[in-house]
Scaffold this motif. Sequence first.
Motif, PDB file in Angstrom:
ATOM      1  N   LYS A   6      46.589 -59.311  55.877  1.00 12.99           N
ATOM      2  CA  LYS A   6      47.046 -57.930  55.791  1.00 12.99           C
ATOM      3  C   LYS A   6      46.104 -57.057  56.595  1.00 12.99           C
ATOM      4  O   LYS A   6      44.947 -57.409  56.825  1.00 12.99           O
ATOM      5  CB  LYS A   6      47.102 -57.450  54.340  1.00 12.99           C
ATOM      6  CG  LYS A   6      45.756 -57.233  53.681  1.00 12.99           C
ATOM      7  CD  LYS A   6      45.921 -56.621  52.298  1.00 12.99           C
ATOM      8  CE  LYS A   6      44.613 -56.109  51.762  1.00 12.99           C
ATOM      9  NZ  LYS A   6      44.744 -55.398  50.518  1.00 12.99           N
ATOM     10  N   ASN A   7      46.611 -55.924  57.044  1.00 17.10           N
ATOM     11  CA  ASN A   7      45.762 -54.988  57.777  1.00 17.10           C
ATOM     12  C   ASN A   7      44.824 -54.295  56.808  1.00 17.10           C
ATOM     13  O   ASN A   7      45.207 -53.951  55.696  1.00 17.10           O
ATOM     14  CB  ASN A   7      46.601 -53.947  58.505  1.00 17.10           C
ATOM     15  CG  ASN A   7      47.392 -54.548  59.646  1.00 17.10           C
ATOM     16  OD1 ASN A   7      47.028 -55.585  60.178  1.00 17.10           O
ATOM     17  ND2 ASN A   7      48.477 -53.910  60.026  1.00 17.10           N
ATOM     18  N   GLN A   8      43.597 -54.114  57.232  1.00 23.07           N
ATOM     19  CA  GLN A   8      42.594 -53.449  56.404  1.00 23.07           C
ATOM     20  C   GLN A   8      41.891 -52.415  57.276  1.00 23.07           C
ATOM     21  O   GLN A   8      41.374 -52.753  58.341  1.00 23.07           O
ATOM     22  CB  GLN A   8      41.593 -54.487  55.889  1.00 23.07           C
ATOM     23  CG  GLN A   8      40.616 -53.985  54.889  1.00 23.07           C
ATOM     24  CD  GLN A   8      41.176 -53.984  53.475  1.00 23.07           C
ATOM     25  OE1 GLN A   8      42.296 -54.399  53.239  1.00 23.07           O
ATOM     26  NE2 GLN A   8      40.401 -53.498  52.549  1.00 23.07           N
ATOM     27  N   THR A   9      41.886 -51.169  56.872  1.00 17.20           N
ATOM     28  CA  THR A   9      41.197 -50.120  57.626  1.00 17.20           C
ATOM     29  C   THR A   9      39.693 -50.278  57.416  1.00 17.20           C
ATOM     30  O   THR A   9      39.222 -50.288  56.282  1.00 17.20           O
ATOM     31  CB  THR A   9      41.652 -48.724  57.164  1.00 17.20           C
ATOM     32  OG1 THR A   9      43.060 -48.621  57.376  1.00 17.20           O
ATOM     33  CG2 THR A   9      40.932 -47.628  57.936  1.00 17.20           C
ATOM     34  N   ILE A  10      38.977 -50.406  58.521  1.00 18.25           N
ATOM     35  CA  ILE A  10      37.518 -50.570  58.415  1.00 18.25           C
ATOM     36  C   ILE A  10      36.761 -49.388  59.012  1.00 18.25           C
ATOM     37  O   ILE A  10      35.584 -49.226  58.745  1.00 18.25           O
ATOM     38  CB  ILE A  10      37.042 -51.891  59.064  1.00 18.25           C
ATOM     39  CG1 ILE A  10      37.424 -51.956  60.535  1.00 18.25           C
ATOM     40  CG2 ILE A  10      37.595 -53.081  58.300  1.00 18.25           C
ATOM     41  CD1 ILE A  10      36.797 -53.108  61.288  1.00 18.25           C
ATOM     42  N   ALA A  11      37.432 -48.568  59.830  1.00 21.62           N
ATOM     43  CA  ALA A  11      36.770 -47.403  60.415  1.00 21.62           C
ATOM     44  C   ALA A  11      37.824 -46.416  60.899  1.00 21.62           C
ATOM     45  O   ALA A  11      38.932 -46.815  61.262  1.00 21.62           O
ATOM     46  CB  ALA A  11      35.879 -47.822  61.575  1.00 21.62           C
ATOM     47  N   ARG A  12      37.453 -45.152  60.900  1.00 16.89           N
ATOM     48  CA  ARG A  12      38.289 -44.090  61.466  1.00 16.89           C
ATOM     49  C   ARG A  12      37.486 -43.408  62.560  1.00 16.89           C
ATOM     50  O   ARG A  12      36.364 -42.946  62.317  1.00 16.89           O
ATOM     51  CB  ARG A  12      38.671 -43.080  60.397  1.00 16.89           C
ATOM     52  CG  ARG A  12      39.532 -43.668  59.319  1.00 16.89           C
ATOM     53  CD  ARG A  12      40.189 -42.573  58.513  1.00 16.89           C
ATOM     54  NE  ARG A  12      40.900 -43.119  57.380  1.00 16.89           N
ATOM     55  CZ  ARG A  12      42.108 -43.685  57.438  1.00 16.89           C
ATOM     56  NH1 ARG A  12      42.736 -43.757  58.578  1.00 16.89           N
ATOM     57  NH2 ARG A  12      42.688 -44.162  56.363  1.00 16.89           N
ATOM     58  N   LEU A  13      38.067 -43.353  63.745  1.00 16.28           N
ATOM     59  CA  LEU A  13      37.385 -42.717  64.867  1.00 16.28           C
ATOM     60  C   LEU A  13      37.434 -41.204  64.681  1.00 16.28           C
ATOM     61  O   LEU A  13      38.488 -40.631  64.428  1.00 16.28           O
ATOM     62  CB  LEU A  13      38.040 -43.113  66.183  1.00 16.28           C
ATOM     63  CG  LEU A  13      38.000 -44.611  66.513  1.00 16.28           C
ATOM     64  CD1 LEU A  13      38.739 -44.889  67.801  1.00 16.28           C
ATOM     65  CD2 LEU A  13      36.566 -45.091  66.611  1.00 16.28           C
ATOM     66  N   GLU A  14      36.265 -40.565  64.801  1.00 19.12           N
ATOM     67  CA  GLU A  14      36.169 -39.118  64.614  1.00 19.12           C
ATOM     68  C   GLU A  14      35.285 -38.521  65.680  1.00 19.12           C
ATOM     69  O   GLU A  14      34.402 -39.187  66.221  1.00 19.12           O
ATOM     70  CB  GLU A  14      35.596 -38.812  63.231  1.00 19.12           C
ATOM     71  CG  GLU A  14      36.473 -39.304  62.107  1.00 19.12           C
ATOM     72  CD  GLU A  14      35.827 -39.122  60.741  1.00 19.12           C
ATOM     73  OE1 GLU A  14      34.650 -38.712  60.669  1.00 19.12           O
ATOM     74  OE2 GLU A  14      36.517 -39.382  59.748  1.00 19.12           O
ATOM     75  N   LYS A  15      35.536 -37.217  65.958  1.00 18.98           N
ATOM     76  CA  LYS A  15      34.650 -36.482  66.865  1.00 18.98           C
ATOM     77  C   LYS A  15      33.356 -36.176  66.131  1.00 18.98           C
ATOM     78  O   LYS A  15      33.370 -35.948  64.926  1.00 18.98           O
ATOM     79  CB  LYS A  15      35.296 -35.167  67.300  1.00 18.98           C
ATOM     80  CG  LYS A  15      36.250 -35.303  68.450  1.00 18.98           C
ATOM     81  CD  LYS A  15      36.612 -33.931  68.960  1.00 18.98           C
ATOM     82  CE  LYS A  15      37.342 -34.079  70.279  1.00 18.98           C
ATOM     83  NZ  LYS A  15      37.512 -32.798  70.943  1.00 18.98           N
ATOM     84  N   PRO A  16      32.245 -36.167  66.851  1.00 15.90           N
ATOM     85  CA  PRO A  16      30.985 -35.802  66.204  1.00 15.90           C
ATOM     86  C   PRO A  16      31.059 -34.366  65.675  1.00 15.90           C
ATOM     87  O   PRO A  16      31.667 -33.510  66.296  1.00 15.90           O
ATOM     88  CB  PRO A  16      29.948 -35.909  67.326  1.00 15.90           C
ATOM     89  CG  PRO A  16      30.614 -36.616  68.446  1.00 15.90           C
ATOM     90  CD  PRO A  16      32.091 -36.483  68.255  1.00 15.90           C
ATOM     91  N   SER A  17      30.458 -34.122  64.523  1.00 13.29           N
ATOM     92  CA  SER A  17      30.437 -32.759  63.991  1.00 13.29           C
ATOM     93  C   SER A  17      29.022 -32.406  63.560  1.00 13.29           C
ATOM     94  O   SER A  17      28.257 -33.268  63.135  1.00 13.29           O
ATOM     95  CB  SER A  17      31.393 -32.632  62.804  1.00 13.29           C
ATOM     96  OG  SER A  17      30.967 -33.461  61.749  1.00 13.29           O
ATOM     97  N   GLY A  18      28.680 -31.158  63.687  1.00 11.38           N
ATOM     98  CA  GLY A  18      27.365 -30.688  63.264  1.00 11.38           C
ATOM     99  C   GLY A  18      26.225 -31.190  64.117  1.00 11.38           C
ATOM    100  O   GLY A  18      25.079 -31.135  63.716  1.00 11.38           O
TER     101      GLY A  18
END
Length: 178
Positions: free
Chosen positions: A118-130
Amino acid sequence: PDAPQLTTQDGTGIKNKSKYGNFSRDSVVGAVRFSVVDYKQDPPSKKLLWLPAPNILLKQTTDAYTLSDNMPSGESYSHVYYDTKKAQQTISDSKTDSAFVVNKDGFVDGKFTYELGKNQTIARLEKPSGTGQENDQFYSAMVTCNMWIEGEDAEARLALVNGKFNVNLVLTKETKES
């Protein structure tokens, strides 16, 4: 496992045969664990804990070993570990731990597929903040992948020392529209 066949009645045709029985030392793959952890979070966040070969079970009696390579369920489908208080814990389903994955439906035409299932989410790509880099065009994420032979597992025994297995890790990305 590196061997095409893990066990036979008389041991003939077994690649990398153990001196402890009619089975391949490559059955050590039954003790393999794979995890993905985000160590940047405090506390660290476990994203995946996978048992790739739960169908393999090595049993030891007083003076002999036997190997089953077609277990559809049971003790080989759980993960045993010790917590920070040195208390033994067991995970045997995803209701207990949402990151825990065992492919119980891995039998296809009498053979085990050794796939996550099954698919498993291991990371979400995000813009750097702060960080003063909010205008950066790059998105990023970082997790750590761990693979080990589980010492509490039945297949982590002397009878399987020098066993070999192959790993083909495939990561995919999913694009979501806003």
